[in-house]
Design a protein around this motif. Structure first.
Motif, PDB file in Angstrom:
ATOM      1  N   ALA A   8      42.645  35.568  58.269  1.00 43.79           N
ATOM      2  CA  ALA A   8      43.900  36.409  57.960  1.00 43.79           C
ATOM      3  C   ALA A   8      43.562  37.069  56.714  1.00 43.79           C
ATOM      4  CB  ALA A   8      45.138  35.317  57.958  1.00 43.79           C
ATOM      5  N   LEU A   9      43.178  36.078  55.384  1.00 43.74           N
ATOM      6  CA  LEU A   9      42.968  36.757  54.524  1.00 43.74           C
ATOM      7  C   LEU A   9      42.055  37.970  54.148  1.00 43.74           C
ATOM      8  CD1 LEU A   9      43.000  33.392  51.994  1.00 43.74           C
ATOM      9  CD2 LEU A   9      44.393  35.517  51.916  1.00 43.74           C
ATOM     10  N   GLN A  10      40.721  37.733  55.286  1.00 41.12           N
ATOM     11  CA  GLN A  10      39.709  38.867  55.076  1.00 41.12           C
ATOM     12  C   GLN A  10      40.036  39.891  55.894  1.00 41.12           C
ATOM     13  OE1 GLN A  10      36.986  36.249  57.334  1.00 41.12           O
ATOM     14  NE2 GLN A  10      35.953  35.724  55.110  1.00 41.12           N
ATOM     15  N   GLU A  11      41.344  39.688  57.033  1.00 37.31           N
ATOM     16  CA  GLU A  11      41.694  40.874  57.471  1.00 37.31           C
ATOM     17  C   GLU A  11      42.783  41.597  56.922  1.00 37.31           C
ATOM     18  OE1 GLU A  11      44.817  41.584  61.399  1.00 37.31           O
ATOM     19  OE2 GLU A  11      43.259  40.156  61.460  1.00 37.31           O
ATOM     20  N   ARG A  12      43.625  40.812  56.018  1.00 34.43           N
ATOM     21  CA  ARG A  12      44.943  41.505  55.348  1.00 34.43           C
ATOM     22  C   ARG A  12      44.026  42.184  53.919  1.00 34.43           C
ATOM     23  NH1 ARG A  12      49.258  38.236  52.132  1.00 34.43           N
ATOM     24  NH2 ARG A  12      47.386  37.443  50.685  1.00 34.43           N
ATOM     25  N   GLY A  13      43.064  41.633  53.420  1.00 37.17           N
ATOM     26  CA  GLY A  13      42.310  42.374  52.168  1.00 37.17           C
ATOM     27  C   GLY A  13      42.977  42.938  51.013  1.00 37.17           C
ATOM     28  N   PHE A  14      43.840  42.188  50.716  1.00 36.59           N
ATOM     29  CA  PHE A  14      44.882  42.387  49.314  1.00 36.59           C
ATOM     30  C   PHE A  14      44.237  42.158  48.256  1.00 36.59           C
ATOM     31  CE2 PHE A  14      49.434  41.647  51.044  1.00 36.59           C
ATOM     32  CZ  PHE A  14      49.424  42.944  51.997  1.00 36.59           C
ATOM     33  N   ARG A  15      44.122  42.802  47.182  1.00 34.83           N
ATOM     34  CA  ARG A  15      43.537  42.618  45.966  1.00 34.83           C
ATOM     35  C   ARG A  15      43.870  41.250  45.606  1.00 34.83           C
ATOM     36  NH1 ARG A  15      43.822  44.084  39.960  1.00 34.83           N
ATOM     37  NH2 ARG A  15      41.513  43.546  39.278  1.00 34.83           N
ATOM     38  N   GLY A  16      42.844  40.133  45.304  1.00 34.97           N
ATOM     39  CA  GLY A  16      43.221  38.907  45.092  1.00 34.97           C
ATOM     40  C   GLY A  16      42.922  37.688  46.361  1.00 34.97           C
ATOM     41  N   ASP A  17      43.006  38.356  47.390  1.00 35.10           N
ATOM     42  CA  ASP A  17      42.741  37.723  48.509  1.00 35.10           C
ATOM     43  C   ASP A  17      41.345  37.009  48.639  1.00 35.10           C
ATOM     44  OD1 ASP A  17      45.187  38.018  49.434  1.00 35.10           O
ATOM     45  OD2 ASP A  17      44.632  39.468  51.158  1.00 35.10           O
ATOM     46  N   GLY A  18      40.307  37.935  47.963  1.00 37.83           N
ATOM     47  CA  GLY A  18      38.929  37.287  47.813  1.00 37.83           C
ATOM     48  C   GLY A  18      38.691  35.886  46.812  1.00 37.83           C
ATOM     49  N   GLU A  19      39.593  35.833  46.037  1.00 38.42           N
ATOM     50  CA  GLU A  19      39.496  34.690  45.291  1.00 38.42           C
ATOM     51  C   GLU A  19      40.152  33.721  46.064  1.00 38.42           C
ATOM     52  OE1 GLU A  19      38.942  37.999  42.586  1.00 38.42           O
ATOM     53  OE2 GLU A  19      40.419  37.806  43.985  1.00 38.42           O
ATOM     54  N   LEU A  20      41.249  33.929  46.521  1.00 39.97           N
ATOM     55  CA  LEU A  20      41.980  32.688  47.375  1.00 39.97           C
ATOM     56  C   LEU A  20      40.944  32.267  48.612  1.00 39.97           C
ATOM     57  CD1 LEU A  20      45.667  33.667  48.622  1.00 39.97           C
ATOM     58  CD2 LEU A  20      44.666  31.713  47.172  1.00 39.97           C
ATOM     59  N   ALA A  21      40.051  33.444  49.247  1.00 40.31           N
ATOM     60  CA  ALA A  21      39.399  32.745  50.178  1.00 40.31           C
ATOM     61  C   ALA A  21      38.034  32.127  49.614  1.00 40.31           C
ATOM     62  CB  ALA A  21      38.534  33.962  50.654  1.00 40.31           C
ATOM     63  N   ASP A  22      37.633  32.286  48.509  1.00 40.25           N
ATOM     64  CA  ASP A  22      36.499  31.658  47.782  1.00 40.25           C
ATOM     65  C   ASP A  22      37.077  30.123  47.653  1.00 40.25           C
ATOM     66  OD1 ASP A  22      34.923  33.833  47.693  1.00 40.25           O
ATOM     67  OD2 ASP A  22      35.258  34.490  45.714  1.00 40.25           O
ATOM     68  N   ARG A  23      38.324  29.784  47.011  1.00 44.86           N
ATOM     69  CA  ARG A  23      38.848  28.528  46.611  1.00 44.86           C
ATOM     70  C   ARG A  23      38.810  27.856  48.176  1.00 44.86           C
ATOM     71  NH1 ARG A  23      43.515  28.434  42.685  1.00 44.86           N
ATOM     72  NH2 ARG A  23      43.077  26.411  42.694  1.00 44.86           N
ATOM     73  N   LEU A  24      39.473  28.537  49.075  1.00 45.29           N
ATOM     74  CA  LEU A  24      39.608  27.782  50.271  1.00 45.29           C
ATOM     75  C   LEU A  24      38.166  27.376  51.024  1.00 45.29           C
ATOM     76  CD1 LEU A  24      41.240  27.068  52.769  1.00 45.29           C
ATOM     77  CD2 LEU A  24      41.087  29.143  53.578  1.00 45.29           C
ATOM     78  N   CYS A  25      37.087  28.343  50.941  1.00 45.90           N
ATOM     79  CA  CYS A  25      35.930  28.023  51.214  1.00 45.90           C
ATOM     80  C   CYS A  25      35.311  26.600  50.505  1.00 45.90           C
ATOM     81  CB  CYS A  25      35.024  28.974  51.204  1.00 45.90           C
ATOM     82  SG  CYS A  25      35.319  30.178  52.573  1.00 45.90           S
ATOM     83  N   ALA A  26      35.569  26.663  49.156  1.00 48.08           N
ATOM     84  CA  ALA A  26      35.171  25.700  48.372  1.00 48.08           C
ATOM     85  C   ALA A  26      35.699  24.233  48.735  1.00 48.08           C
ATOM     86  CB  ALA A  26      35.393  25.778  46.819  1.00 48.08           C
TER      87      ALA A  26
END
Length: 190
Positions: A8-26
């Motif tokens: 959902a974060l990757q699909e949405r693509g808002f600025r700052g979603d990449g940082e959330l995705a990185d933390r989730l993956c970690a």
């Protein structure tokens, strides 16, 4: 569940979603932990500082407490920490970036409005000076759309704040709070 959220974060693509995705993956062990210093900061307050008028606002973050201080509070006179006010190890300057991103939020929201008549009124409202006030006036009579817009805008503002923090070498330390009116569990992140 994490995979759904990541998608959902990757699909949405808002600025700052990449940082959330990185933390989730970690957090799930699927990636290395980002090398960012955690900072217990209120993203909503930080977003307000970032989106202030470039001629009048901005502020700074106390790196020891995470407190966001608008620039105007510095003009109120000396406080107990006057000697440490210029310490770059303690303070992170927050530049006022203006309202352009907030205006873009309104444009993007209008694209998602399903009611063609409301969308037309909103497009007209954002033309010229006073766009933010007129936009809110039009939405105010549409309670459901008003709530949707506020959620949409808040998410985008927090995302911009997360992205700015990452550019500065920090990540928000998640602090949970219970809203007094909701009493919901689990409490929402700040």
């Amino acid at each position: 569940m994490a995979a759904l959220f990541l998608g959902a974060l990757q699909e949405r693509g808002f600025r700052g979603d990449g940082e959330l995705a990185d933390r989730l993956c970690a957090a799930t062990g699927d990636a290395a932990i980002p090398l960012l210093r955690p900072l217990a900061v209120d993203l909503e307050l930080l977003a307000l500082l970032l989106e202030g008028d470039p001629g009048e606002s901005g502020g700074r973050i106390d790196l020891s407490t995470g407190e966001c201080r608008p620039a105007f509070t510095d003009e109120l006179g000396p406080g107990p920490e006057t000697e440490e006010d210029d310490d770059p190890e303690r303070w992170l300057y927050v530049p006022p970036l203006g309202s352009r991103a907030g205006y873009r939020d309104m444009e993007l929201f209008i694209e998602e409005v399903e009611d063609a008549g409301l969308a037309d009124r909103l497009r007209i409202a954002i033309g010229g000076r006073g766009a933010f006030r007129r936009f809110k006036d039009v939405l105010a009579v549409h309670e459901r759309s008003w709530r949707r817009y506020n959620r949409f805008r808040d998410e985008r503002q927090r995302g911009r704040a997360r992205a700015w923090l990452a550019e500065e070498g920090y990540c928000p330390h998640i602090v949970f709070r219970v809203e007094p009116s909701s009493g919901s569990y689990p409490p929402g992140p700040v």
